[in-house]
Design a protein around this motif. Sequence first.
Motif, PDB file in Angstrom:
ATOM      1  N   TYR A  24       0.881  -0.898  -0.109  1.00 22.16           N
ATOM      2  CA  TYR A  24       0.207   0.020   0.002  1.00 22.16           C
ATOM      3  C   TYR A  24       0.818   1.200  -0.033  1.00 22.16           C
ATOM      4  O   TYR A  24       0.713   2.347  -0.637  1.00 22.16           O
ATOM      5  CB  TYR A  24      -0.754   0.203   1.287  1.00 22.16           C
ATOM      6  N   LEU A  25       1.915   1.134   0.817  1.00 20.81           N
ATOM      7  CA  LEU A  25       2.933   2.419   0.751  1.00 20.81           C
ATOM      8  C   LEU A  25       3.559   2.535  -0.597  1.00 20.81           C
ATOM      9  O   LEU A  25       3.606   3.966  -1.132  1.00 20.81           O
ATOM     10  CB  LEU A  25       3.929   2.390   1.752  1.00 20.81           C
ATOM     11  N   ASP A  26       3.930   1.643  -1.468  1.00 21.48           N
ATOM     12  CA  ASP A  26       4.228   1.690  -2.897  1.00 21.48           C
ATOM     13  C   ASP A  26       3.363   2.307  -3.578  1.00 21.48           C
ATOM     14  O   ASP A  26       3.893   2.866  -4.953  1.00 21.48           O
ATOM     15  CB  ASP A  26       4.795   0.331  -2.975  1.00 21.48           C
ATOM     16  N   ARG A  27       1.874   2.370  -3.211  1.00 21.60           N
ATOM     17  CA  ARG A  27       1.124   2.847  -4.259  1.00 21.60           C
ATOM     18  C   ARG A  27       0.594   4.300  -3.930  1.00 21.60           C
ATOM     19  O   ARG A  27      -0.223   4.790  -4.768  1.00 21.60           O
ATOM     20  CB  ARG A  27      -0.197   1.805  -4.246  1.00 21.60           C
ATOM     21  N   LEU A  28       1.216   4.864  -2.703  1.00 19.53           N
ATOM     22  CA  LEU A  28       0.748   5.869  -2.444  1.00 19.53           C
ATOM     23  C   LEU A  28       0.974   7.227  -3.377  1.00 19.53           C
ATOM     24  O   LEU A  28      -0.115   7.925  -3.864  1.00 19.53           O
ATOM     25  CB  LEU A  28       1.137   6.161  -0.779  1.00 19.53           C
ATOM     26  N   GLY A  29       2.287   7.129  -3.848  1.00 19.43           N
ATOM     27  CA  GLY A  29       2.633   8.352  -4.597  1.00 19.43           C
ATOM     28  C   GLY A  29       1.967   8.372  -5.950  1.00 19.43           C
ATOM     29  O   GLY A  29       1.284   9.163  -6.368  1.00 19.43           O
ATOM     30  N   PRO A  30       1.789   6.779  -6.613  1.00 21.76           N
ATOM     31  CA  PRO A  30       1.051   6.963  -7.800  1.00 21.76           C
ATOM     32  C   PRO A  30      -0.488   7.202  -7.748  1.00 21.76           C
ATOM     33  O   PRO A  30      -1.189   7.763  -8.682  1.00 21.76           O
ATOM     34  CB  PRO A  30       1.644   5.459  -8.369  1.00 21.76           C
ATOM     35  N   ALA A  31      -1.069   6.606  -6.553  1.00 16.47           N
ATOM     36  CA  ALA A  31      -2.352   6.897  -6.394  1.00 16.47           C
ATOM     37  C   ALA A  31      -2.742   8.310  -6.291  1.00 16.47           C
ATOM     38  O   ALA A  31      -3.906   8.803  -7.011  1.00 16.47           O
ATOM     39  CB  ALA A  31      -2.656   6.139  -5.077  1.00 16.47           C
ATOM     40  N   LEU A  32      -1.875   8.927  -5.821  1.00 11.69           N
ATOM     41  CA  LEU A  32      -2.100  10.649  -5.572  1.00 11.69           C
ATOM     42  C   LEU A  32      -1.817  11.252  -7.109  1.00 11.69           C
ATOM     43  O   LEU A  32      -2.445  12.422  -7.415  1.00 11.69           O
ATOM     44  CB  LEU A  32      -1.283  11.476  -4.652  1.00 11.69           C
ATOM     45  N   ALA A  33      -1.018  10.686  -7.732  1.00 11.26           N
ATOM     46  CA  ALA A  33      -0.686  11.411  -9.107  1.00 11.26           C
ATOM     47  C   ALA A  33      -1.294  11.194 -10.410  1.00 11.26           C
ATOM     48  O   ALA A  33      -1.242  11.801 -11.284  1.00 11.26           O
ATOM     49  CB  ALA A  33       0.893  11.435  -9.233  1.00 11.26           C
ATOM     50  N   GLU A  34      -1.631   9.837 -10.320  1.00 12.47           N
ATOM     51  CA  GLU A  34      -2.095   9.286 -11.745  1.00 12.47           C
ATOM     52  C   GLU A  34      -3.425   9.273 -12.086  1.00 12.47           C
ATOM     53  O   GLU A  34      -4.253   9.485 -11.204  1.00 12.47           O
ATOM     54  CB  GLU A  34      -1.689   7.477 -11.697  1.00 12.47           C
ATOM     55  N   ASN A  35      -3.668   9.248 -13.524  1.00 13.36           N
ATOM     56  CA  ASN A  35      -5.086   9.059 -13.963  1.00 13.36           C
ATOM     57  C   ASN A  35      -5.416   7.666 -13.621  1.00 13.36           C
ATOM     58  O   ASN A  35      -5.083   6.855 -14.409  1.00 13.36           O
ATOM     59  CB  ASN A  35      -5.035   9.619 -15.198  1.00 13.36           C
ATOM     60  N   TRP A  36      -6.389   7.317 -12.912  1.00 10.41           N
ATOM     61  CA  TRP A  36      -6.784   5.811 -12.667  1.00 10.41           C
ATOM     62  C   TRP A  36      -7.490   5.226 -13.834  1.00 10.41           C
ATOM     63  O   TRP A  36      -7.258   4.059 -13.912  1.00 10.41           O
ATOM     64  CB  TRP A  36      -7.638   5.888 -11.429  1.00 10.41           C
ATOM     65  N   ARG A  37      -8.495   6.072 -14.373  1.00 12.74           N
ATOM     66  CA  ARG A  37      -9.220   5.345 -15.536  1.00 12.74           C
ATOM     67  C   ARG A  37      -8.387   5.349 -16.832  1.00 12.74           C
ATOM     68  O   ARG A  37      -7.748   6.083 -17.471  1.00 12.74           O
ATOM     69  CB  ARG A  37     -10.361   6.290 -15.927  1.00 12.74           C
ATOM     70  N   THR A  38      -8.458   4.067 -17.357  1.00 15.38           N
ATOM     71  CA  THR A  38      -7.685   3.812 -18.683  1.00 15.38           C
ATOM     72  C   THR A  38      -8.646   4.137 -19.809  1.00 15.38           C
ATOM     73  O   THR A  38      -8.257   4.314 -21.038  1.00 15.38           O
ATOM     74  CB  THR A  38      -7.240   2.214 -18.744  1.00 15.38           C
ATOM     75  N   ASP A  39     -10.034   4.036 -19.601  1.00 21.13           N
ATOM     76  CA  ASP A  39     -11.047   4.438 -20.675  1.00 21.13           C
ATOM     77  C   ASP A  39     -11.583   5.638 -20.726  1.00 21.13           C
ATOM     78  O   ASP A  39     -12.572   6.036 -21.308  1.00 21.13           O
ATOM     79  CB  ASP A  39     -12.206   3.159 -20.445  1.00 21.13           C
ATOM     80  N   ARG A  40     -10.805   6.822 -19.953  1.00 22.52           N
ATOM     81  CA  ARG A  40     -11.423   7.935 -19.934  1.00 22.52           C
ATOM     82  C   ARG A  40     -11.487   8.742 -21.479  1.00 22.52           C
ATOM     83  O   ARG A  40     -10.157   8.681 -22.047  1.00 22.52           O
ATOM     84  CB  ARG A  40     -10.705   8.660 -19.112  1.00 22.52           C
TER      85      ARG A  40
END
Length: 229
Positions: A205-221
């Motif tokens: 979960y800690l490894d995903r914190l940075g990406p979770a805050l910065a990335e666009n989560w939806r790939t179908d946007r």
Amino acid sequence: MRTAGTVTGAVPRPGLRERKKQRTRDALVRAALELFATRGYEGTTVDDIAAAADVSQRTFFRYFASKEEVTFFVPRLAESHVVEAVRGRPPGEAPLETLRRAVLDSWDDIHATIEQLVPLDLHLRVYRVIESTPALLAAHLRRATELEEELARIIAEREGLDLDADPRPRVLVAAFGGVIRVTERLWSAGDDISVAAMHDLMAAYLDRLGPALAENWRTDRAPDRRTET
């Protein structure tokens, strides 16, 4: 001039009286946690703890103000290790990496310290008691807020920031603390309550914190037509 038989810089061993007090305190902690894990927090009284440690109620209150205080003695010890680990991280390290490494790199040392007081599996079982007891969970969350403020101040000092003028240290530590809380809750509700399971879940979960805050989560946007020329 160094006296024969002494070692310069050595930490002096506590005196007999201090060692006796420490043994009594540790016996009360172990007795309390064993009772909480078997009877539950609300099903255990101060008298029960004192009797299990073979001391009087009066002696219990010399060491702890309440059942709540003895419950959190070991977790507070672990928290102090994390705080010192954050203080000791290399200067110039990114704040998020400082927090992450402070927790994961000090993991073994924290649990070695805990095992000097109580069996590690007992400590982990009491975590489940905390999560399932409303009064304890409220106290745990209250202390977590205090810890986040302490860590935010350390991060601000490391970065040369004014904590009251720059919100970033508090925002970062709040997000980091949220990840810790999520992993504690998921771990305590799972089937595997081993140390390894908690470590692996927390690291993931800690490894995903940075990406979770910065990335666009939806790939179908769909593309934003307003940016097209």
